[in-house]
Motif scaffolding. Structure first.
Motif, PDB file in Angstrom:
ATOM      1  N   LYS A   1       0.847  -1.181   0.000  1.00  0.00           N
ATOM      2  CA  LYS A   1       0.000   0.000   0.000  1.00  0.00           C
ATOM      3  C   LYS A   1       0.886   1.236   0.000  1.00  0.00           C
ATOM      4  O   LYS A   1       1.868   1.302   0.749  1.00  0.00           O
ATOM      5  N   ILE A   2       0.527   2.194  -0.834  1.00  0.00           N
ATOM      6  CA  ILE A   2       1.383   3.364  -0.995  1.00  0.00           C
ATOM      7  C   ILE A   2       0.519   4.568  -1.351  1.00  0.00           C
ATOM      8  O   ILE A   2      -0.556   4.431  -1.955  1.00  0.00           O
ATOM      9  N   GLU A   3       0.934   5.752  -0.959  1.00  0.00           N
ATOM     10  CA  GLU A   3       0.201   6.953  -1.312  1.00  0.00           C
ATOM     11  C   GLU A   3       0.569   7.388  -2.723  1.00  0.00           C
ATOM     12  O   GLU A   3       1.689   7.165  -3.192  1.00  0.00           O
ATOM     13  N   LEU A   4      -0.382   8.023  -3.398  1.00  0.00           N
ATOM     14  CA  LEU A   4      -0.170   8.407  -4.789  1.00  0.00           C
ATOM     15  C   LEU A   4       1.023   9.348  -4.932  1.00  0.00           C
ATOM     16  O   LEU A   4       1.817   9.219  -5.876  1.00  0.00           O
ATOM     17  N   SER A   5       1.179  10.283  -4.011  1.00  0.00           N
ATOM     18  CA  SER A   5       2.282  11.247  -4.104  1.00  0.00           C
ATOM     19  C   SER A   5       3.652  10.569  -4.053  1.00  0.00           C
ATOM     20  O   SER A   5       4.635  11.108  -4.570  1.00  0.00           O
ATOM     21  N   GLU A   6       3.712   9.365  -3.483  1.00  0.00           N
ATOM     22  CA  GLU A   6       4.993   8.655  -3.344  1.00  0.00           C
ATOM     23  C   GLU A   6       5.451   7.993  -4.630  1.00  0.00           C
ATOM     24  O   GLU A   6       6.601   7.561  -4.736  1.00  0.00           O
ATOM     25  N   VAL A   7       4.573   7.893  -5.624  1.00  0.00           N
ATOM     26  CA  VAL A   7       4.962   7.206  -6.860  1.00  0.00           C
ATOM     27  C   VAL A   7       5.112   8.158  -8.041  1.00  0.00           C
ATOM     28  O   VAL A   7       5.495   7.737  -9.133  1.00  0.00           O
ATOM     29  N   LEU A   8       4.854   9.445  -7.819  1.00  0.00           N
ATOM     30  CA  LEU A   8       4.842  10.384  -8.941  1.00  0.00           C
ATOM     31  C   LEU A   8       6.226  10.675  -9.511  1.00  0.00           C
ATOM     32  O   LEU A   8       6.344  11.211 -10.614  1.00  0.00           O
ATOM     33  N   ASP A   9       7.282  10.333  -8.771  1.00  0.00           N
ATOM     34  CA  ASP A   9       8.636  10.535  -9.296  1.00  0.00           C
ATOM     35  C   ASP A   9       9.088   9.389 -10.198  1.00  0.00           C
ATOM     36  O   ASP A   9      10.134   9.484 -10.846  1.00  0.00           O
TER      37      ASP A   9
ATOM     38  N   ALA B   1      -5.078  15.974 -10.225  1.00  0.00           N
ATOM     39  CA  ALA B   1      -5.600  17.335 -10.087  1.00  0.00           C
ATOM     40  C   ALA B   1      -5.925  17.649  -8.626  1.00  0.00           C
ATOM     41  O   ALA B   1      -5.689  18.766  -8.144  1.00  0.00           O
ATOM     42  N   ASP B   2      -6.449  16.660  -7.907  1.00  0.00           N
ATOM     43  CA  ASP B   2      -6.760  16.853  -6.493  1.00  0.00           C
ATOM     44  C   ASP B   2      -5.501  17.113  -5.673  1.00  0.00           C
ATOM     45  O   ASP B   2      -5.531  17.826  -4.671  1.00  0.00           O
ATOM     46  N   LEU B   3      -4.382  16.529  -6.139  1.00  0.00           N
ATOM     47  CA  LEU B   3      -3.091  16.741  -5.461  1.00  0.00           C
ATOM     48  C   LEU B   3      -2.392  18.013  -5.934  1.00  0.00           C
ATOM     49  O   LEU B   3      -1.316  18.350  -5.434  1.00  0.00           O
ATOM     50  N   GLY B   4      -2.998  18.681  -6.920  1.00  0.00           N
ATOM     51  CA  GLY B   4      -2.381  19.901  -7.442  1.00  0.00           C
ATOM     52  C   GLY B   4      -1.409  19.655  -8.573  1.00  0.00           C
ATOM     53  O   GLY B   4      -0.582  20.521  -8.879  1.00  0.00           O
ATOM     54  N   PHE B   5      -1.491  18.487  -9.207  1.00  0.00           N
ATOM     55  CA  PHE B   5      -0.598  18.158 -10.316  1.00  0.00           C
ATOM     56  C   PHE B   5      -1.374  18.117 -11.624  1.00  0.00           C
ATOM     57  O   PHE B   5      -2.575  17.835 -11.648  1.00  0.00           O
ATOM     58  N   ASN B   6      -0.661  18.351 -12.723  1.00  0.00           N
ATOM     59  CA  ASN B   6      -1.217  18.200 -14.057  1.00  0.00           C
ATOM     60  C   ASN B   6      -0.720  16.889 -14.641  1.00  0.00           C
ATOM     61  O   ASN B   6       0.429  16.494 -14.400  1.00  0.00           O
TER      62      ASN B   6
ATOM     63  N   LEU C   1       6.372  -9.115 -11.246  1.00  0.00           N
ATOM     64  CA  LEU C   1       5.716  -7.837 -11.032  1.00  0.00           C
ATOM     65  C   LEU C   1       5.335  -7.688  -9.561  1.00  0.00           C
ATOM     66  O   LEU C   1       4.999  -8.657  -8.893  1.00  0.00           O
ATOM     67  N   LYS C   2       5.395  -6.487  -9.088  1.00  0.00           N
ATOM     68  CA  LYS C   2       4.910  -6.162  -7.756  1.00  0.00           C
ATOM     69  C   LYS C   2       3.595  -5.409  -7.906  1.00  0.00           C
ATOM     70  O   LYS C   2       3.480  -4.481  -8.713  1.00  0.00           O
ATOM     71  N   VAL C   3       2.587  -5.804  -7.161  1.00  0.00           N
ATOM     72  CA  VAL C   3       1.283  -5.166  -7.213  1.00  0.00           C
ATOM     73  C   VAL C   3       1.065  -4.359  -5.936  1.00  0.00           C
ATOM     74  O   VAL C   3       1.209  -4.888  -4.825  1.00  0.00           O
ATOM     75  N   SER C   4       0.727  -3.090  -6.099  1.00  0.00           N
ATOM     76  CA  SER C   4       0.474  -2.216  -4.957  1.00  0.00           C
ATOM     77  C   SER C   4      -0.887  -1.544  -5.116  1.00  0.00           C
ATOM     78  O   SER C   4      -1.357  -1.329  -6.238  1.00  0.00           O
ATOM     79  N   ARG C   5      -1.478  -1.197  -3.996  1.00  0.00           N
ATOM     80  CA  ARG C   5      -2.742  -0.451  -4.007  1.00  0.00           C
ATOM     81  C   ARG C   5      -2.470   0.966  -3.517  1.00  0.00           C
ATOM     82  O   ARG C   5      -1.701   1.190  -2.570  1.00  0.00           O
ATOM     83  N   ILE C   6      -3.071   1.948  -4.183  1.00  0.00           N
ATOM     84  CA  ILE C   6      -2.969   3.333  -3.739  1.00  0.00           C
ATOM     85  C   ILE C   6      -3.940   3.514  -2.574  1.00  0.00           C
ATOM     86  O   ILE C   6      -5.137   3.257  -2.709  1.00  0.00           O
ATOM     87  N   LYS C   7      -3.424   3.935  -1.434  1.00  0.00           N
ATOM     88  CA  LYS C   7      -4.271   3.933  -0.236  1.00  0.00           C
ATOM     89  C   LYS C   7      -5.038   5.234  -0.017  1.00  0.00           C
ATOM     90  O   LYS C   7      -6.003   5.250   0.761  1.00  0.00           O
ATOM     91  N   ASP C   8      -4.651   6.326  -0.682  1.00  0.00           N
ATOM     92  CA  ASP C   8      -5.374   7.572  -0.449  1.00  0.00           C
ATOM     93  C   ASP C   8      -6.321   7.949  -1.594  1.00  0.00           C
ATOM     94  O   ASP C   8      -7.093   8.893  -1.468  1.00  0.00           O
ATOM     95  N   TYR C   9      -6.261   7.227  -2.697  1.00  0.00           N
ATOM     96  CA  TYR C   9      -7.171   7.465  -3.815  1.00  0.00           C
ATOM     97  C   TYR C   9      -7.601   6.122  -4.400  1.00  0.00           C
ATOM     98  O   TYR C   9      -6.810   5.176  -4.438  1.00  0.00           O
ATOM     99  N   SER C  10      -8.818   6.061  -4.877  1.00  0.00           N
ATOM    100  CA  SER C  10      -9.301   4.849  -5.544  1.00  0.00           C
ATOM    101  C   SER C  10      -9.420   5.110  -7.039  1.00  0.00           C
ATOM    102  O   SER C  10     -10.101   6.051  -7.459  1.00  0.00           O
ATOM    103  N   LEU C  11      -8.743   4.271  -7.823  1.00  0.00           N
ATOM    104  CA  LEU C  11      -8.869   4.334  -9.274  1.00  0.00           C
ATOM    105  C   LEU C  11      -9.772   3.212  -9.788  1.00  0.00           C
ATOM    106  O   LEU C  11      -9.894   3.019 -10.993  1.00  0.00           O
ATOM    107  N   ASP C  12     -10.395   2.492  -8.856  1.00  0.00           N
ATOM    108  CA  ASP C  12     -11.299   1.407  -9.241  1.00  0.00           C
ATOM    109  C   ASP C  12     -12.459   1.964 -10.070  1.00  0.00           C
ATOM    110  O   ASP C  12     -12.832   3.141  -9.937  1.00  0.00           O
ATOM    111  N   TYR C  13     -13.031   1.116 -10.915  1.00  0.00           N
ATOM    112  CA  TYR C  13     -14.121   1.589 -11.761  1.00  0.00           C
ATOM    113  C   TYR C  13     -15.201   0.520 -11.889  1.00  0.00           C
ATOM    114  O   TYR C  13     -14.969  -0.663 -11.654  1.00  0.00           O
ATOM    115  N   ASP C  14     -16.381   0.971 -12.273  1.00  0.00           N
ATOM    116  CA  ASP C  14     -17.521   0.077 -12.457  1.00  0.00           C
ATOM    117  C   ASP C  14     -17.658  -0.306 -13.923  1.00  0.00           C
ATOM    118  O   ASP C  14     -17.315   0.465 -14.826  1.00  0.00           O
ATOM    119  N   ILE C  15     -18.173  -1.499 -14.161  1.00  0.00           N
ATOM    120  CA  ILE C  15     -18.460  -1.995 -15.507  1.00  0.00           C
ATOM    121  C   ILE C  15     -19.966  -2.191 -15.617  1.00  0.00           C
ATOM    122  O   ILE C  15     -20.600  -2.770 -14.732  1.00  0.00           O
TER     123      ILE C  15
END
Length: 296
Positions: free
Chosen positions: A175-183, A204-209, A252-266
């Motif tokens: 589990k990792i925060e989104l800001s930690e992977v942006l680099d 955008a919520d984090l202030g990034f483009n 491969l290593k699989v991680s989940r972003i803990k502060d944002y959900s990118l999950d989607y509905d079908i």
């Protein structure tokens, strides 16, 4: 208007040559020209401008081409339905990632329940799926958007988890925060997709483009994305179902972003129940009973 003439018209419009289509179709050029002339006469419009360089569509020809593909596909579907009256096949279309990774497992479950049913699964673009359900090219569609057409019904049937994949050597936590992977360097799909849109919203919520992150590759398929991640080039967001079978290989290593959900509905889309066959009704009703996490 004869369907064969429309098929010839479609081929000529794409190849821009009557002679080439005649050769490929094993028909004489004068006979093919006559077919097109009859089509033009029946419509009362000139469809091609002919020259020594080939042919070019007129404005009327552009309109006919717009509808020709759908007319031909509906005609072929009619022939298919006539052949399958004794052994009904349910045609299903899903967006590319859904049809590749999510639906096969679900449809196998349906096959166990209805062994006499036949299913034909095809990958297609979202806007085409909606049109194909409307036109009876397929009976059921699966997309990441609910439908806008009032003649169709859409129901949220699957929730797809989205995970961050990275090379094992990166040793990212579960589990990792989104800001930690942006680099990190990112690998993404070329096509517009819901994962990309959700990623953009989170940035955008984090202030990034979105254009500020380091995107080193834009690829055509999830499999291609996974290949570059395995080779250590960067990280990527993908549906969990696309990597579920790769985890035992430890590439491969699989991680989940803990502060944002990118999950989607079908969403499953179809016509209203009164317009469906009993086989399609059975499929829809029992598919909904499988639950939203079908293959986990």
């Amino acid at each position: 208007m004869h369907i064969e003439s429309l098929k010839y018209f479609q081929q000529i419009a794409k190849i821009k040559s009557i002679s080439k289509v005649a050769n490929r179709s094993h028909i004489s050029q004068p006979a093919l020209s006559q077919q097109i002339q009859k089509l033009e006469d029946s419509l009362g419009k000139q469809l091609f401008i002919r020259s020594n360089r080939g042919v070019k569509l007129t404005n009327s020809g552009e309109v006919v081409l717009k509808y020709a593909d759908n007319i031909i596909r509906i005609y072929n579907k009619m022939l298919s339905d006539l052949e399958e009256q004794e052994n009904r096949e349910i045609k299903i279309e899903g967006e590319y990632t859904i049809a590749t990774y999510c639906l096969p497992c679900a449809i196998l479950n349906m096959k166990f329940k209805f062994p006499n049913h036949k299913y034909n699964l095809i990958a297609a673009a979202s806007d085409q799926i909606e049109q194909d359900v409307l036109s009876d090219i397929c009976e059921v569609g699966f997309t990441t958007n609910s439908v806008s057409e009032k003649a169709l019904i859409s129901e949220n049937v699957i929730n797809e988890k989205v995970v961050l994949i990275s090379p094992a050597a990166f040793n990212l936590p579960d589990k990792i925060e989104l800001s930690e992977v942006l680099d990190y360097k990112f690998i993404i799909l070329k096509e517009d997709c819901i994962i990309k849109e959700k990623f953009k919203d989170a940035l955008a919520d984090l202030g990034f483009n979105f254009n500020q992150i380091n995107i080193i590759a834009r690829l055509d398929s999830t499999e291609a994305v996974k290949t570059l991640v395995r080779k250590g080039y960067g990280v990527a967001f993908v549906p969990y179902n696309s990597v579920r079978d790769d985890l035992d290989l430890h590439e491969l290593k699989v991680s989940r972003i803990k502060d944002y959900s990118l999950d989607y509905d079908i969403y499953m889309i179809s016509k209203k129940a009164e317009l469906l066959t009993d086989e399609v009704k059975d499929f829809i009703n029992n598919f909904k009973k499988l639950g939203k996490h079908i293959c986990y």
